[in-house]
Design a protein around this motif. Structure first.
Motif, PDB file in Angstrom:
ATOM      1  N   THR A 287       0.811  -1.215   0.000  1.00  0.00           N
ATOM      2  CA  THR A 287       0.000   0.000   0.000  1.00  0.00           C
ATOM      3  C   THR A 287       0.844   1.264   0.000  1.00  0.00           C
ATOM      4  O   THR A 287       0.311   2.351  -0.194  1.00  0.00           O
ATOM      5  CB  THR A 287      -0.939   0.017   1.224  1.00  0.00           C
ATOM      6  OG1 THR A 287      -0.159   0.034   2.424  1.00  0.00           O
ATOM      7  CG2 THR A 287      -1.842  -1.194   1.226  1.00  0.00           C
TER       8      THR A 287
ATOM      9  N   LYS B  55      -6.330  -7.959  -5.769  1.00  0.00           N
ATOM     10  CA  LYS B  55      -6.821  -6.612  -6.023  1.00  0.00           C
ATOM     11  C   LYS B  55      -7.302  -6.426  -7.451  1.00  0.00           C
ATOM     12  O   LYS B  55      -8.293  -5.729  -7.700  1.00  0.00           O
ATOM     13  CB  LYS B  55      -5.721  -5.584  -5.722  1.00  0.00           C
ATOM     14  CG  LYS B  55      -5.542  -5.286  -4.249  1.00  0.00           C
ATOM     15  CD  LYS B  55      -4.653  -4.066  -4.056  1.00  0.00           C
ATOM     16  CE  LYS B  55      -4.637  -3.647  -2.594  1.00  0.00           C
ATOM     17  NZ  LYS B  55      -3.895  -2.396  -2.369  1.00  0.00           N
TER      18      LYS B  55
ATOM     19  N   PRO C 289     -13.282  -3.833   1.502  1.00  0.00           N
ATOM     20  CA  PRO C 289     -12.579  -3.303   0.339  1.00  0.00           C
ATOM     21  C   PRO C 289     -11.379  -2.471   0.792  1.00  0.00           C
ATOM     22  O   PRO C 289     -11.409  -1.804   1.817  1.00  0.00           O
ATOM     23  CB  PRO C 289     -13.634  -2.417  -0.339  1.00  0.00           C
ATOM     24  CG  PRO C 289     -14.951  -2.924   0.158  1.00  0.00           C
ATOM     25  CD  PRO C 289     -14.695  -3.419   1.540  1.00  0.00           C
ATOM     26  N   GLY C 290     -10.304  -2.517   0.015  1.00  0.00           N
ATOM     27  CA  GLY C 290      -9.117  -1.758   0.354  1.00  0.00           C
ATOM     28  C   GLY C 290      -8.197  -2.439   1.351  1.00  0.00           C
ATOM     29  O   GLY C 290      -7.144  -1.912   1.677  1.00  0.00           O
TER      30      GLY C 290
ATOM     31  N   GLN D  69      -7.000  -5.664   0.938  1.00  0.00           N
ATOM     32  CA  GLN D  69      -6.426  -6.878   0.350  1.00  0.00           C
ATOM     33  C   GLN D  69      -4.982  -7.089   0.771  1.00  0.00           C
ATOM     34  O   GLN D  69      -4.545  -8.225   0.950  1.00  0.00           O
ATOM     35  CB  GLN D  69      -6.509  -6.820  -1.188  1.00  0.00           C
ATOM     36  CG  GLN D  69      -7.925  -6.872  -1.718  1.00  0.00           C
ATOM     37  CD  GLN D  69      -8.456  -5.489  -2.032  1.00  0.00           C
ATOM     38  OE1 GLN D  69      -8.074  -4.511  -1.404  1.00  0.00           O
ATOM     39  NE2 GLN D  69      -9.353  -5.403  -3.002  1.00  0.00           N
TER      40      GLN D  69
ATOM     41  N   THR E  72      -8.925   1.743  -2.939  1.00  0.00           N
ATOM     42  CA  THR E  72      -9.165   0.653  -3.884  1.00  0.00           C
ATOM     43  C   THR E  72      -9.684   1.178  -5.214  1.00  0.00           C
ATOM     44  O   THR E  72      -9.244   0.757  -6.291  1.00  0.00           O
ATOM     45  CB  THR E  72     -10.161  -0.350  -3.291  1.00  0.00           C
ATOM     46  OG1 THR E  72      -9.599  -0.931  -2.114  1.00  0.00           O
ATOM     47  CG2 THR E  72     -10.490  -1.459  -4.280  1.00  0.00           C
TER      48      THR E  72
ATOM     49  N   GLU F 293      -6.767   2.929  -7.061  1.00  0.00           N
ATOM     50  CA  GLU F 293      -5.826   1.955  -7.625  1.00  0.00           C
ATOM     51  C   GLU F 293      -6.417   1.275  -8.853  1.00  0.00           C
ATOM     52  O   GLU F 293      -5.728   1.054  -9.852  1.00  0.00           O
ATOM     53  CB  GLU F 293      -5.459   0.915  -6.573  1.00  0.00           C
ATOM     54  CG  GLU F 293      -4.542   1.448  -5.483  1.00  0.00           C
ATOM     55  CD  GLU F 293      -4.088   0.363  -4.526  1.00  0.00           C
ATOM     56  OE1 GLU F 293      -4.460  -0.803  -4.753  1.00  0.00           O
ATOM     57  OE2 GLU F 293      -3.386   0.691  -3.562  1.00  0.00           O
ATOM     58  N   THR F 294      -7.704   0.932  -8.765  1.00  0.00           N
ATOM     59  CA  THR F 294      -8.360   0.271  -9.899  1.00  0.00           C
ATOM     60  C   THR F 294      -8.397   1.178 -11.111  1.00  0.00           C
ATOM     61  O   THR F 294      -8.066   0.767 -12.234  1.00  0.00           O
ATOM     62  CB  THR F 294      -9.777  -0.165  -9.509  1.00  0.00           C
ATOM     63  OG1 THR F 294      -9.719  -1.034  -8.378  1.00  0.00           O
ATOM     64  CG2 THR F 294     -10.458  -0.889 -10.662  1.00  0.00           C
TER      65      THR F 294
ATOM     66  N   VAL G  75     -16.095  -1.661  -8.407  1.00  0.00           N
ATOM     67  CA  VAL G  75     -14.771  -2.163  -8.803  1.00  0.00           C
ATOM     68  C   VAL G  75     -14.910  -3.313  -9.798  1.00  0.00           C
ATOM     69  O   VAL G  75     -14.160  -3.399 -10.777  1.00  0.00           O
ATOM     70  CB  VAL G  75     -13.979  -2.605  -7.557  1.00  0.00           C
ATOM     71  CG1 VAL G  75     -12.711  -3.356  -7.961  1.00  0.00           C
ATOM     72  CG2 VAL G  75     -13.617  -1.402  -6.698  1.00  0.00           C
TER      73      VAL G  75
END
Length: 679
Positions: A83, A138, A343-344, A346, A498, A501-502, A654
């Motif tokens: 992260t 992720k 979520p977030g 992982q 998340t 990042e996605t 996501v």
């Protein structure tokens, strides 16, 4: 679609969709296979190489122990590190550390240096394999995670299968140190692959201070504790049952030699590999908790069968059965762990999952061996004890997670995310009267609109003035920052991370908004009419700053904009009011917006209404928004969902983003900029 039919979950993703959504999946799998080959090729010579240093027999086992300890020590830090620095450094430098450790082993002048090299290999392995699992978790979603985890397990098996043969040939040509030299080369190549080819844009601006209590919160999720036990049990079975008790029993009871036992274990590995296509199909369709439970019980039954086997043929059958059972259950473990955690999270999830497995890998042989030696139950008794542990873990799964045993992957969401089947099963349900619900149903409000084809992610006003510098009780936080949402802001932060990042991974535009004003506050305008503390702020001798001297309108570091992101400064609630947001969306060719941020009842709602009025398709991320008052938060989500937007949990958003093609947009290059700001 009516309000009574909110089930938007899609079926399993195809192989083509999976590969399109994860373009760097092949690179990751090749590196995983190289990682497993590196360590597999050392197994035929480790004991003999250790003996060449003239050490006592009991010290030979340290070759495995220090490696396992190094990997165990790296699992949790790797989960945190992804992260902060992204996947590529951990994937690349983890393997390079393995390469350095192998080279140290090849050149070791004494046994201590050899063990230091093995410890470095363990640390590198922990960093690499944890980062690989986090990347796969992720970048996949509930529609493809079974396939992805099956491919991961297949890569480990293929690399592990070729490793011993390559190691044996290396030893034959170059001596006992030969496999270590070849392993160093393989590690170097496998490390350079992700460093050179892994070009995915990652969020490297994750905060130095992530939301507190992450580990504690994970450990409070009962289904996650169940899957940790299952993973511990499978790894314990591999080292204590398959690698320790079964070889000893085979030699004692049947006088089976290494060649015959090696053939039997190879057949088990072949069965494990053969099960993976079935697992890939099954894990994306059948309840994952039920698959894991079945795998635990089937593995236990195979161990009992081997313990009671009357002849070598039954031992072979038992080993094949273990291969099939673990081949089915292995991919379900990682997929299920991500299903049941927030979520977030992982990175933390996979770090803890790997730690539980490696702990079983390390303590299994020692614990079972001590019991067998102290109680004289024999090697068959050790297998029965192993089987009993697996049955007990399955019982915990059945009793503690029984409500998930019949839920298919598309019906799973994190416990804090409500599954939507009707208008009355949402966060706002408790605020609605029966007549309200009847009105929604009769009027047809709340129908789900179709997704747009080219979305942009909008992050509204997630700055220090609305969030504070760390999770703080809201009434305490408001003493300094009058607009703060306190701890509610930080509950949404992992979700935003998340989503960011996605979107960066897919090349989807990310547009931030935040406030701006003159130092004398003259341009506050109508803002000054509804807050008694506005006049105090205007009269203050110095502006309100963070402990680091940052302005309250600075976007929090946890989700800081990247150089290719766009930042829009605004003076009114809507991100569209008096800003170039519409112009930028047109330039990007966007037909839809995904809205997150704060406050739900204020700036988020105003932005949503303007986007709707401009004929953009609008999605609001339910757990990616926050507000000071929870009633305001819930009711405004309800109203937006009824008339202006689809209000969906982040897991589904996501999942949809991962189905989109990569590189659809001509984004800013970001060259020479720390962030893009639009005044």
């Amino acid at each position: 679609m009516s309000a009574a039919s909110f089930d938007t979950a899609a079926g399993p993703a195809s192989w083509k969709q999976t590969l399109e959504s994860m373009p760097y999946l092949p690179i990751t799998l090749i590196a995983v296979a190289g990682h497993m080959m590196l360590f597999g090729m050392l197994t035929p010579v480790m004991a003999l190489y250790a003996q060449s240093f003239a050490v006592p027999d009991w010290q030979i086992g340290l070759m495995i122990t220090v490696f396992a300890a190094g990997r165990l020590a790296a699992d949790l830090p790797a989960g945190h590190a992804t992260t902060r620095i992204g996947f590529r450094p951990l994937l690349g430098f983890g393997m390079l550390l393995c390469s350095v450790g192998a080279l140290m082993g090849a050149l070791a002048p004494d046994y201590v240096i050899l063990l230091v090299g093995r410890a470095l290999q363990g640390i590198g392995s922990g960093l690499f394999i944890t980062a690989a699992m986090i990347y796969l978790a992720k970048r996949s979603d509930y529609r493809s995670r079974g396939k992805v985890m099956s491919l991961f397990q297949g890569a480990t098996l293929i690399g592990g299968a070729f490793g011993p043969s390559v190691g044996g040939l290396s030893a034959a040509f170059f001596g006992l140190s030969g496999p270590f030299y070849v392993a160093a080369v393989i590690g170097l190549i496998s490390g350079l692959l992700p460093l050179m080819l892994f070009k995915e844009v990652e969020n490297k601006q994750i905060a130095a201070h992530p939301p507190t209590g992450s580990m504690f919160r994970l450990m409070l999720i009962l289904p996650f504790l169940c899957v940790l036990l299952a993973n511990f049990g499978f790894f314990l079975t591999r080292t204590a049952g398959q690698w320790q008790m079964i070889p000893l029993l085979a030699d004692q009871r049947y006088a089976i030699g290494p060649d015959q036992l090696g053939f039997a274990m190879s057949m088990s590995a072949v069965a494990n590999l053969a099960a993976l296509p079935v697992a890939a199909w099954l894990v994306d369709r059948a309840p994952r908790a039920a698959i894991i439970t079945f795998s635990l019980l089937a593995t236990a039954a195979a161990l009992v069968g081997i313990a009671l086997a009357p002849d070598p043929t039954m031992l072979l059958v038992g080993l094949v059965a273990i291969g099939l059972a673990t081949g089915i259950g292995g991919p379900a473990i990682g997929a299920y762990a991500v299903d049941v955690t927030p979520p977030g999270q992982q990175g933390m999830t996979m770090g803890v999952l790997r730690f539980a497995g490696d702990f079983g890998y390390l303590v299994g042989p020692l614990a079972i061996g001590v019991v067998v030696g102290a109680s004289h139950i024999g090697y068959d008794g050790g297998l029965l004890l192993n089987a009993a542990l697996l049955v007990s873990f399955a019982a915990v799964f059945i009793l503690a997670g029984r409500e998930l045993l019949f839920k298919r992957p598309h019906a799973l969401s994190h416990p804090n995310q409500t599954r939507r089947t009707t208008m009355t099963e949402r966060i706002w349900d408790k605020y609605l009267e029966e007549e309200d619900k009847a009105v929604f149903a009769a009027s047809g409000f709340g129908a789900l609109a179709e997704w747009g084809k080219r979305p942009a992610l909008l992050i509204i006003d997630v700055n220090y003035a609305f969030c504070d510098e760390k999770p703080t009780p809201i009434l305490e936080s408001i003493k300094k920052w009058r607009t703060s949402c306190g701890e509610y802001a930080w509950e949404a932060m992992p979700v935003l991370q998340t989503l960011i990042e996605t979107c960066r991974g897919k090349g989807i535009p990310i547009i931030y908004t935040t406030g701006t004003q003159r130092p004398d506050k003259w341009d506050a305008g109508s803002w000054a009419w509804k807050s008694s503390r506005r006049k105090q702020e205007a009269a203050a001798a110095a502006p309100l700053l963070t402990s680091d001297g940052l302005d309250g309108n600075e976007i929090v570091a946890e989700i800081a904009p990247g150089p290719r992101d766009i930042v829009i400064h605004k003076q009114k609630p809507s991100g569209f009011a008096g800003t170039p947001l519409t112009s930028y969306l047109q330039l990007l060719g966007c037909d839809s917006v995904i809205v997150t941020g704060t406050t739900t009842s204020g700036c988020v709602r105003a932005t949503v209404l303007d986007a709707f009025s401009l004929n953009y398709r609008v999605t609001v991320v339910e757990d990616g928004c926050f507000d000071r008052a929870q009633a305001n938060h819930a009711i405004n989500l309800c109203d937006m969902h009824a008339k202006y937007a689809n209000v969906l949990p982040s897991q589904e958003v996501v999942a949809h983003l991962n189905t989109l093609s990569q590189g659809m947009y001509d984004l800013p290059s970001g060259s020479g900029m720390s962030q893009v700001a639009a005044e």
